[in-house]
Design a protein around this motif. Sequence first.
Motif, mmCIF file in Angstrom:
data_model
loop_
_atom_site.group_PDB
_atom_site.id
_atom_site.type_symbol
_atom_site.label_atom_id
_atom_site.label_comp_id
_atom_site.label_asym_id
_atom_site.label_seq_id
_atom_site.Cartn_x
_atom_site.Cartn_y
_atom_site.Cartn_z
ATOM 1 N N PRO A 232 -28.979 10.600 22.709
ATOM 2 C CA PRO A 232 -28.447 11.962 22.595
ATOM 3 C C PRO A 232 -29.527 12.937 22.150
ATOM 4 C CG PRO A 232 -27.746 10.627 20.737
ATOM 5 C CD PRO A 232 -28.403 9.686 21.702
ATOM 6 N N LYS A 233 -29.332 14.199 22.485
ATOM 7 C CA LYS A 233 -30.306 15.217 22.101
ATOM 8 C C LYS A 233 -30.357 15.404 20.593
ATOM 9 C CE LYS A 233 -29.793 17.885 26.384
ATOM 10 N NZ LYS A 233 -29.374 19.180 26.986
ATOM 11 N N TYR A 234 -29.228 15.159 19.930
ATOM 12 C CA TYR A 234 -29.162 15.324 18.483
ATOM 13 C C TYR A 234 -28.856 13.972 17.873
ATOM 14 C CZ TYR A 234 -28.493 20.026 20.281
ATOM 15 O OH TYR A 234 -28.638 21.198 20.979
ATOM 16 N N THR A 235 -29.799 13.437 17.121
ATOM 17 C CA THR A 235 -29.678 12.051 16.667
ATOM 18 C C THR A 235 -29.523 11.913 15.166
ATOM 19 O OG1 THR A 235 -32.097 11.887 16.577
ATOM 20 C CG2 THR A 235 -31.019 11.151 18.600
ATOM 21 N N ASP A 236 -29.642 13.002 14.387
ATOM 22 C CA ASP A 236 -29.505 12.848 12.940
ATOM 23 C C ASP A 236 -28.072 12.481 12.618
ATOM 24 O OD1 ASP A 236 -29.159 15.601 13.895
ATOM 25 O OD2 ASP A 236 -28.483 16.012 11.844
ATOM 26 N N GLN A 237 -27.903 11.453 11.814
ATOM 27 C CA GLN A 237 -26.570 10.927 11.508
ATOM 28 C C GLN A 237 -25.983 11.645 10.291
ATOM 29 O OE1 GLN A 237 -25.011 8.720 13.495
ATOM 30 N NE2 GLN A 237 -26.782 8.910 14.817
ATOM 31 N N GLU A 238 -25.607 12.890 10.498
ATOM 32 C CA GLU A 238 -25.025 13.663 9.410
ATOM 33 C C GLU A 238 -23.619 13.168 9.109
ATOM 34 O OE1 GLU A 238 -23.099 17.365 11.919
ATOM 35 O OE2 GLU A 238 -25.059 17.590 10.986
ATOM 36 N N ASN A 239 -23.133 13.447 7.922
ATOM 37 C CA ASN A 239 -21.777 13.070 7.554
ATOM 38 C C ASN A 239 -20.769 13.880 8.366
ATOM 39 O OD1 ASN A 239 -22.618 11.241 5.585
ATOM 40 N ND2 ASN A 239 -22.799 12.872 4.044
ATOM 41 N N VAL A 240 -19.614 13.283 8.609
ATOM 42 C CA VAL A 240 -18.576 13.979 9.351
ATOM 43 C C VAL A 240 -18.074 15.162 8.538
ATOM 44 C CG1 VAL A 240 -16.269 13.771 10.324
ATOM 45 C CG2 VAL A 240 -17.895 11.891 10.558
ATOM 46 N N ASN A 241 -17.893 16.285 9.191
ATOM 47 C CA ASN A 241 -17.387 17.487 8.540
ATOM 48 C C ASN A 241 -15.981 17.217 8.010
ATOM 49 O OD1 ASN A 241 -16.559 19.994 7.765
ATOM 50 N ND2 ASN A 241 -17.108 21.018 9.678
ATOM 51 N N ALA B 150 0.846 -1.196 0.000
ATOM 52 C CA ALA B 150 0.000 0.000 0.000
ATOM 53 C C ALA B 150 0.880 1.245 0.000
ATOM 54 C CB ALA B 150 -0.905 0.008 1.219
ATOM 55 N N THR B 151 0.318 2.340 -0.412
ATOM 56 C CA THR B 151 1.050 3.602 -0.329
ATOM 57 C C THR B 151 0.859 4.178 1.071
ATOM 58 O OG1 THR B 151 -0.814 4.944 -1.078
ATOM 59 C CG2 THR B 151 0.669 4.046 -2.772
ATOM 60 N N LEU B 152 1.714 5.136 1.403
ATOM 61 C CA LEU B 152 1.660 5.754 2.728
ATOM 62 C C LEU B 152 0.295 6.397 2.974
ATOM 63 C CD1 LEU B 152 3.669 6.090 5.084
ATOM 64 C CD2 LEU B 152 4.216 8.344 4.173
ATOM 65 N N ILE B 153 -0.211 7.123 1.986
ATOM 66 C CA ILE B 153 -1.498 7.795 2.161
ATOM 67 C C ILE B 153 -2.636 6.789 2.233
ATOM 68 C CG2 ILE B 153 -1.857 8.160 -0.321
ATOM 69 C CD1 ILE B 153 -2.808 10.547 2.576
ATOM 70 N N GLU B 154 -2.541 5.699 1.503
ATOM 71 C CA GLU B 154 -3.576 4.655 1.578
ATOM 72 C C GLU B 154 -3.612 4.048 2.970
ATOM 73 O OE1 GLU B 154 -3.660 3.000 -3.056
ATOM 74 O OE2 GLU B 154 -2.335 2.072 -1.565
ATOM 75 N N PHE B 155 -2.431 3.799 3.535
ATOM 76 C CA PHE B 155 -2.360 3.181 4.859
ATOM 77 C C PHE B 155 -3.056 4.055 5.905
ATOM 78 C CE2 PHE B 155 -0.342 2.796 9.006
ATOM 79 C CZ PHE B 155 -0.395 1.432 9.236
ATOM 80 N N TYR B 156 -2.706 5.322 5.950
ATOM 81 C CA TYR B 156 -3.248 6.187 7.012
ATOM 82 C C TYR B 156 -4.714 6.532 6.802
ATOM 83 C CZ TYR B 156 1.151 6.708 9.485
ATOM 84 O OH TYR B 156 2.280 6.457 10.236
ATOM 85 N N THR B 157 -5.136 6.736 5.581
ATOM 86 C CA THR B 157 -6.548 7.081 5.371
ATOM 87 C C THR B 157 -7.461 5.875 5.568
ATOM 88 O OG1 THR B 157 -6.226 6.762 2.973
ATOM 89 C CG2 THR B 157 -6.107 9.012 3.837
ATOM 90 N N ARG B 158 -6.929 4.681 5.353
ATOM 91 C CA ARG B 158 -7.748 3.479 5.585
ATOM 92 C C ARG B 158 -7.813 3.147 7.075
ATOM 93 N NH1 ARG B 158 -5.469 -0.127 0.809
ATOM 94 N NH2 ARG B 158 -4.034 -0.762 2.451
ATOM 95 N N ARG B 159 -6.650 3.186 7.736
ATOM 96 C CA ARG B 159 -6.606 2.735 9.135
ATOM 97 C C ARG B 159 -7.058 3.812 10.107
ATOM 98 N NH1 ARG B 159 -1.943 -1.018 11.562
ATOM 99 N NH2 ARG B 159 -2.911 -2.302 9.957
ATOM 100 N N TYR B 160 -6.811 5.065 9.797
ATOM 101 C CA TYR B 160 -7.127 6.142 10.740
ATOM 102 C C TYR B 160 -8.022 7.197 10.090
ATOM 103 C CZ TYR B 160 -3.374 3.899 13.320
ATOM 104 O OH TYR B 160 -2.603 2.980 13.984
ATOM 105 N N LYS B 161 -9.071 6.722 9.477
ATOM 106 C CA LYS B 161 -10.015 7.610 8.810
ATOM 107 C C LYS B 161 -10.668 8.583 9.792
ATOM 108 C CE LYS B 161 -14.058 7.512 5.754
ATOM 109 N NZ LYS B 161 -15.051 6.641 5.068
ATOM 110 N N SER B 162 -10.858 8.137 11.034
ATOM 111 C CA SER B 162 -11.530 8.988 12.016
ATOM 112 C C SER B 162 -10.613 10.068 12.580
ATOM 113 C CB SER B 162 -12.072 8.141 13.172
ATOM 114 O OG SER B 162 -11.009 7.488 13.855
ATOM 115 N N SER B 163 -9.305 9.970 12.292
ATOM 116 C CA SER B 163 -8.357 10.952 12.812
ATOM 117 C C SER B 163 -8.284 12.204 11.939
ATOM 118 C CB SER B 163 -6.960 10.337 12.920
ATOM 119 O OG SER B 163 -5.993 11.317 13.230
ATOM 120 N N ALA B 164 -8.340 12.020 10.633
ATOM 121 C CA ALA B 164 -8.205 13.149 9.717
ATOM 122 C C ALA B 164 -8.750 12.753 8.355
ATOM 123 C CB ALA B 164 -6.741 13.572 9.589
ATOM 124 N N PRO B 165 -9.250 13.730 7.581
ATOM 125 C CA PRO B 165 -9.669 13.447 6.201
ATOM 126 C C PRO B 165 -8.455 13.277 5.306
ATOM 127 C CG PRO B 165 -9.873 15.786 6.651
ATOM 128 C CD PRO B 165 -9.457 15.135 7.941
#
Length: 366
Positions: A295-304, A28-43
Amino acid sequence: MVPIGEPWPEFNAGISYRDLVRCSDSGATLIEFYTRRYKSSAPLRGWLQRIHNKQIAVDGCVVTDPDAVIREGAELVYHRLPWKEPDAPYLLEILYEDNDVIALNKPSGLQVLPGGLFQQRTVLTQLQRHAGNLEGSGCQEPHPVPVHRLGRGTSGVLLCAKTKLAKCRLAALFADGTSAVGVSRNSDHLQKTTRSITKLYRALASGVIVEDEVVIDHPIGLVRYPGVAQGLYVASPSGKPALSKVTVLERNKQSNSTLVQVEIKSGRPHQIRIHLSFIGHPLIDDPLYGTDGQPKYTDQENVNESFAQDGGYERPEKPVPGDCGYHLHAHRVAFPHPATNEITEVVAPLPPILRMQGESKAVVGM
């Protein structure tokens, strides 16, 4: 009570995250590794920024090419740059201490263990500093650790072990109590569920609770929630067993609130907040939980997809579990001492808002 704690520096030292490339990631490429494994950390754009900013090394060499191919066995290190953590109190009071155990009075607003934006401003950091100050004084193990957690907005008694043996024994007692609730769900919980550790909380609930005593037996599980990578704990029929006993102490019709004592028979995350919300009486000023244990807000909007200066996601606009404002205090904890097995009780003085009328201001003891 003896206070401990040193003021926080303006910036922390940053933190390094290490990964060993597995066979499945080889090629895998470096960017593929981090975006696949740590998607919740950064876009994607955030991880590209981190790579171009020389924050990632492969086998000790900085790599700035996001398309560099990684191979099995390579060591990847992402260095998160130092940042100014959100404000947090730093002073804690020692409620009890011996050679095996230290019990602290944790203030609201202080996180127990590192996580998210709080890597240095934690109880653990102050514990380690305190232990370092005791080196040479006969303390056999200078690195005490908490054996359970309190929410960042929750104050009160926090038990910490000073030896590995004490940690193992106390952690086992907490785990055994929670497991016992699951075994006894279909029986008389309060009679047959035994928990060698007793934890009594004070809380200020919204609305006037009619019953003098309420036993809440509802599972707690995880759901997806924007900005919380591992998911949010809520009341869920498919969750894990949880049991709370709520006793009304005072009702205040004028303020439409109820002062309660809560004994938890299990130790699920945010259990008291969720259970009181589930019965229609969420904690006053709880920014996260509304009614029905949701939770008070339950709509599952996409992550910013916008990202902060360090490449990570911006703080979500919606409330998250660590947000404070509610009134919840771990008032009393009784436990078998890990060395002597004698029942030891620790009491944290009550905040004024959680005292009954006429209750002594100096509620202390052991």
